[in-house]
Design an enzyme around this catalytic site. Sequence first.
Site, PDB file in Angstrom:
ATOM      1  CB  SER A 109      42.190  36.776  40.252  1.00 22.89           C
ATOM      2  OG  SER A 109      42.552  35.601  40.921  1.00 22.89           O
ATOM      3  CE  LYS A 110      37.001  38.980  44.662  1.00 18.86           C
ATOM      4  NZ  LYS A 110      37.195  40.311  45.263  1.00 18.86           N
ATOM      5  N   GLY A 111      40.081  34.868  45.608  1.00 24.28           N
ATOM      6  CA  GLY A 111      40.498  33.698  46.372  1.00 24.28           C
ATOM      7  C   GLY A 111      39.904  33.712  47.763  1.00 24.28           C
ATOM      8  CD  GLU A 135      36.380  40.284  48.929  1.00 24.36           C
ATOM      9  OE1 GLU A 135      35.771  40.141  50.003  1.00 24.36           O
ATOM     10  OE2 GLU A 135      35.807  40.160  47.844  1.00 24.36           O
ATOM     11  CB  ALA A 185      38.416  31.696  40.651  1.00 27.23           C
TER      12      ALA A 185
END
Length: 187
Positions: free
Chosen positions: A111-113, A154, A66
Site C-alpha cells: 500500500s502507499k498513501g 515516508e 492505494a
Amino acid sequence: MPTTLATKEDLNFNRIVSKQFDRAAQYLKIHAALLSQIKACNNVYYFQFPVRFGGDHFEIFEGWRAEHSQHKKPVKGGIRYSELVNQDEIMALAALMTYKCAIVDVPFGGSKGGIRFNPKKYNEEQLEKITGRFAAELIRNKYVGQDENGPGPEVGTGEGDMDWMAERNDTLEPGGGGCGLGPRACR
C-alpha cells in the site's frame, strides 16, 4: 548531415514499474491472466478534504491511498507529503511495496498513501490538523486500520505524523482490531 529524432522517454513512474514487472515476468512460468492480476493495483482511493485554519480560513487538500494487493492482510505502506504526490506515483510505490514484501516473504500486501502539499509551509499545529483530517478519512473508509492497512513514515512525514494518525485511530476505533498489534505496529 543526417538528423535524428530523439525519442521521448516515458517518465511516468507507474508505467515504468509496470514495464519492469513485465520484463521480469517474462521469465516466469505463470499464466498471463495471473500475471495481469498480480500487476494490477486493486484499489485507489482519491479524495479532497477541507482543513480549517482558524476563523474563515479553509484550505482544500488532495489525498490518495492505494492498495496494490490484498493477497495478504494487512497491507502496509508509507504516507508521504509532497507537492509532487500524484495517483501514478502512489500506485507505483504501492506495487513496489507488494513486490518487496513478497520477495522477502513478509506477510503483508503493498500500500502507499500521500497528500499533495508542501509540509514545510505549515506549522506543527497546522500539520496536526491536516494529518488528523487525512487519517480520519482513511480510517472511516478502512484504508488505515489495525487489521486493514498499516501506515508508516515516508517522504515529508515522520514519527510525529504517525503518532497523530495513531491518536486519530484510537479515537475513531477505540479498542482496536483483532490482530493485537495496536495502531502503532507498522511505525
